[in-house]
Scaffold this motif. Structure first.
Motif, mmCIF file in Angstrom:
data_model
loop_
_atom_site.group_PDB
_atom_site.id
_atom_site.type_symbol
_atom_site.label_atom_id
_atom_site.label_comp_id
_atom_site.label_asym_id
_atom_site.label_seq_id
_atom_site.Cartn_x
_atom_site.Cartn_y
_atom_site.Cartn_z
ATOM 1 N N ARG A 90 84.958 -91.181 -25.784
ATOM 2 C CA ARG A 90 85.494 -92.519 -25.651
ATOM 3 C C ARG A 90 85.257 -93.031 -24.215
ATOM 4 O O ARG A 90 85.031 -94.206 -23.997
ATOM 5 C CB ARG A 90 86.985 -92.477 -25.995
ATOM 6 N N GLU B 78 82.222 -94.956 -23.640
ATOM 7 C CA GLU B 78 82.291 -96.349 -24.084
ATOM 8 C C GLU B 78 83.126 -97.182 -23.120
ATOM 9 O O GLU B 78 82.775 -98.301 -22.774
ATOM 10 C CB GLU B 78 82.926 -96.437 -25.474
ATOM 11 N N ARG C 116 75.732 -91.974 -28.474
ATOM 12 C CA ARG C 116 76.055 -92.842 -27.339
ATOM 13 C C ARG C 116 74.981 -92.822 -26.262
ATOM 14 O O ARG C 116 75.130 -93.438 -25.228
ATOM 15 C CB ARG C 116 77.400 -92.420 -26.732
ATOM 16 N N ARG D 293 81.461 -104.837 -31.374
ATOM 17 C CA ARG D 293 82.580 -104.126 -31.968
ATOM 18 C C ARG D 293 83.419 -105.155 -32.732
ATOM 19 O O ARG D 293 83.690 -106.230 -32.208
ATOM 20 C CB ARG D 293 83.417 -103.481 -30.863
ATOM 21 N N THR E 28 87.921 -96.273 -34.847
ATOM 22 C CA THR E 28 88.510 -96.790 -33.618
ATOM 23 C C THR E 28 88.517 -98.316 -33.640
ATOM 24 O O THR E 28 89.519 -98.950 -33.312
ATOM 25 C CB THR E 28 87.715 -96.276 -32.401
ATOM 26 N N ARG F 235 77.106 -96.703 -35.243
ATOM 27 C CA ARG F 235 76.944 -96.708 -33.781
ATOM 28 C C ARG F 235 75.583 -96.160 -33.407
ATOM 29 O O ARG F 235 74.908 -96.685 -32.533
ATOM 30 C CB ARG F 235 78.018 -95.866 -33.107
HETATM 31 MG MG LIG Z 1 84.985 -94.731 -31.025
#
Ligand SMILES: [Mg+2]
Ligand SMILES: Nc1ncnc2c1ncn2[C@@H]1O[C@H](COP(=O)(O)OP(=O)(O)OP(=O)(O)O)[C@@H](O)[C@H]1O
Ligand SMILES: Nc1ncnc2c1ncn2[C@@H]1O[C@H](COP(=O)(O)OP(=O)(O)O)[C@@H](O)[C@H]1O
Ligand SMILES: [Mg+2]
Lengths: 357, 394
Positions: free
Chosen positions: A147, A150, A175, B36, B76, B234
């Motif tokens: 996380r 991000e 990511r 998002r 999330t 993602r």
């Molecule tokens: Mg997430």
């Protein structure tokens, strides 16, 4: 200093091979929206060199210092971690502290994420955290990155360096921009070796010597340069063969391989054990020991045995990772190989016997 | 001159300073963040969950919740969007606590930080400065993201807190692996399973982003994104942005090709998998696939001396695969899963017997397990190669 360090290219333009990749890294560094990245590829392919050159492209050549930093676990245990840092980046190997790697990751990231670049002349607002041996990070440490990668994108970029992506969890891979650094091929390695020879004033490198070094290095540029330097030290006119320049531990492993082939007795197992202890006590990684000995053994045995020997190498290497005592599994493999070898010869004798009747 | 890496930065000022700091130039923002979902209605593909949650927006009743599912499926995003819609920006800070795996979440933190937040009476509703009306129900939400990385002890400590303060605090646990959540916690929550995005939803979302970012992509590129990301949006979005960056970075800028996506995703080119299959004695010409022959162009990077045979040939081929940097798990999973790759090459093979096929499947399964345990990649690809070779040539 060693040649590998002295003649390591510092800039993307100075890199010798994968020119297309260097170009792309250059454009990425110029573009401003620089992503998190994961560099992966075999050892000695030039990942670290490429990462350093990319940082140089991003920030210019900075003053680097080597430091030791102390982290505290929640239970107040002290962890020492070596870091290399400049005003723009910090490089560390969290796997140094084993299962506490999560603590190191959490602390470093928090520190950087919560501070701001005040150096107005800095080219970028973010600082870069380079994480070596990322594929040895525990699952918890990887989770701690998720996380954060991000959330703190404005202050922070992560560059991961790993041999393979297999052990990285999917949320981390998703990511990052994945950068595969393949090992250089034969010609590319030759170019680098000749370049090093020239810079080091070592005269020209004869073609057959170069061939020897390159086939032995199996794509590992670092190994090739190290062996080349050792060869030059041992025999300045580069007239003697590769064997003299091989690292001691490798020759030692080969000797162990030969011992296994020569004799298959409990007595011999004991002798081999002593040698294995010797290798382990010199911090040669057990996987490397196993693979190197296996390499030697399969050179010497009948074609029909080779697959079996490698099969058991794979099995015992895996057990070694899970188990605690490396030596047990190394030794178990040695015994296995001896018994395979012996059975094979018995089989031939019995076979002959069958024919006879 | 050489100030320390850390001293070179002043500590950020609290709150007001921080707010500014988090404002990122949108053109430098990663697209996964930029796109998002803002509201739960923006969440693709999870229709059932969204319809249940939409009701909670009007009823002021919310159970404890457990969201679980594979990465990049919107967990999330959904809870953050829901919280924002419930409380609005002005009450968000006082009503929502988000903790994730990068925060220390051992048992002591659960006992202090989480408990303290849970027991506070919800602050009075602040007037929304954006003129919108928010339901702002009389409870707080604690989001424990990536909860599967919490220790068992810490989870156990949560049980009481969840019960004691249920009136004023709702929990949302978010995780990938529901089995890592202890049963007593799981049973206190309504469970929501997030499924991997189906390909048409993923396709739509990607086309939407590509259009908004003015990245020209064709059908094949989108298909490559969808197939390489296997339901993880993602990942698909990251690949798309990476490809867009790299194509803009080449001189002159070039169009994105499906192969670029494959390279970014670390996919081993088809030709290489086929070359490998051929080396192992699987007759690749017999299989109907996208293209029957091995394209030597791509496979040429597997450089093996021509006079090798038997064991040496197989080992050299495996080594060259490793030298190229392809990861073992990728090679295997392609052998196992992807279309027209070795597993299918084997499973669909017209002349191999059932026995041969099952021998191959067995060794692949063993290798998969070994690699998960962290075993040596070269040894295990070689193991698979040798055993497949033995099975198909015996
Ligand atoms: Mg997430
Ligand atoms: N269902 C979805 N609808 C729209 N966008 C989505 C969806 N799922 C994922 N995304 C995109 O992917 C990004 C990551 O999603 P999110 O953080 O919600 O994943 P997650 O399920 O929490 O994954 P992880 O398990 O890795 O934490 C979002 O910012 C969004 O761009
Ligand atoms: N692109 C390159 N051009 C010339 N020499 C290189 C290049 N990449 C690596 N080397 C040489 O090989 C050595 C090992 O590279 P390194 O980056 O440490 O490998 P890795 O990080 O992949 O293990 C370096 O010290 C350098 O001397
Ligand atoms: Mg998440």
């Amino acid at each position: 200093m060693l040649w590998v360090d002295d003649y390591r290219p510092k800039t993307l333009d100075g890199l010798h091979y994968h020119v297309g990749l260097s170009q792309r890294l250059k454009s990425l560094a110029a573009s401003g929206d620089f992503p998190h990245m994961l560099f992966y590829g075999p050892s000695g392919a030039g990942k670290k060199t490429r990462i350093a050159a990319t940082l140089n492209e991003l920030f210019g050549s900075g003053v680097e210092r080597i430091d030791q930093r102390v982290f505290l676990t929640p239970s107040r245990k002290k962890l020492d971690v070596n870091v290399v840092q400049s005003n723009y980046h910090i490089e560390l190997t969290p796997s140094e502290v084993g299962n506490y790697d999560r603590v190191v990751i959490q602390e470093i990231i928090k520190e950087i994420a919560q501070t701001q670049q005040v150096d107005v002349s800095a080219k970028h607002r973010f600082k870069v955290v380079v994480i070596n041996e990322a594929d040895s990070l525990s699952r918890d440490a990887q989770a701690a990155l998720r996380r954060t990668m991000e959330k703190y994108m404005s202050n922070l970029r992560i560059i991961l360096c790993a041999n393979s992506t297999s052990r990285l969890i999917a949320p981390i891979k998703s990511r990052c921009l994945l950068i595969r650094v393949a090992a250089p091929n034969h010609e590319e390695m030759l170019t680098v070796l000749n370049h090093v020879a020239k810079r080091a004033g070592a005269g020209s490198l004869p073609e057959d010597r170069a061939d020897e070094i390159i086939s032995d290095a199996n794509g590992n540029m670092r190994k090739a340069i190290l062996v080349f330097e050792a060869m030059k030290m041992q025999s300045p006119d580069l007239s003697s063969s590769l064997a003299i320049a091989k690292p001691d531990w490798e020759t030692y492993c080969y000797k162990v391989g030969d011992m296994i082939i020569q004799e298959q007795t409990p007595q011999r197992v004991m002798e081999v054990r002593t040698k294995l202890y010797e290798l382990l006590s010199h911090c040669i990684p057990p996987t490397i020991i196993l693979k190197t000995i296996a390499d030697r053994v399969v050179q010497k045995v009948d074609e029909s045995l080779k697959a079996d020997i490698m099969h058991w190498a794979a099995i015992y290497e895996n057990r070694m990772r899970i188990g605690n005592k490396k030596i047990y599994h190394l030794e178990a493999w040695v015994v296995k190989v001896m018994s395979l070898y012996k059975q094979f010869f018995l089989g031939i004798e019995l076979g002959d016997f069958d024919d006879f009747i | 001159m050489a100030t320390s890496f850390f001293q070179a930065r002043a500590p950020a000022k609290k709150k007001s300073g921080k707010e500014k700091e988090n404002v990122v130039n949108p053109s430098l923002q990663p697209w996964v963040e930029k796109y998002r979902p803002e509201t739960i209605d923006d969440v693709s593909s999870q229709e059932h969950i969204v319809s249940v949650l939409r009701k909670t927006l009007s009823s002021s009743n919310l159970p404890h919740m457990l969201f679980y599912g594979p990465p990049g499926t919107g967990k999330t995003s959904t809870i953050l969007a829901l919280a924002r819609q419930l409380f609005g920006p002005d009450n968000f800070r006082s009503r929502v606590l988000e903790l994730n795996a990068s925060d220390e979440r051992g048992i002591s933190i659960v006992r202090e930080k989480v408990k303290n937040f849970a027991r506070q009476t919800p602050r009075a509703e602040a007037v929304a400065s954006d003129g919108k009306k928010y339901p702002c129900p009389p409870y707080k939400i604690i989001i424990l993201d990536e909860a599967d990385s919490m220790t068992q002890d810490a989870q156990a400590a949560l049980r009481r807190i969840m019960e004691n303060y249920a009136r004023i605090t709702r929990f949302c646990l978010v995780c990938n692996y529901v089995t890592r959540i202890i049963e007593p916690l799981a049973s206190r929550c309504s469970k929501f399973r997030f499924k991997p995005l189906d390909s048409s939803s993923a396709r739509q979302r990607l086309e939407h982003i590509a259009l908004a970012e003015k990245v020209p992509v064709n059908e094949d590129v989108i298909s490559a994104l969808v197939s390489t990301s296997s339901g993880d949006l993602r990942r698909a979005v990251t690949y798309l942005q990476s490809a867009a960056r790299l194509s803009a970075a080449t001189e002159p800028p070039s169009a994105i090709l499906p192969q670029d996506i494959q390279e970014i995703a670390g996919v081993v080119p088809d030709a290489i998998i086929r070359k490998l299959a051929q080396t192992l004695g699987v007759d690749v010409t017999l299989i109907g696939g996208r293209d029957g022959d091995v394209e030597m162009g791509d496979a040429a990077s597997l450089t093996v001396e021509p006079d090798l045979r038997g064991f040496d040939l197989i080992r050299e081929t495996v080594r060259s695969l490793i030298r190229e940097g392809y990861s073992a798990s990728q090679v295997l999973s392609q052998w196992l899963k992807a279309h027209s790759q070795l597993h299918d090459v084997i499973v669909e093979h017209p002349t191999l017997t059932g026995r041969q096929k099952s021998a191959c499947a067995l060794v692949m399964a063993e290798a998969d397990k070994a690699l998960c345990d962290g075993a040596d990649e070269e040894l295990w690809i070689l193991e698979v190669a040798l055993r497949v070779h033995k099975a198909v040539t015996s």
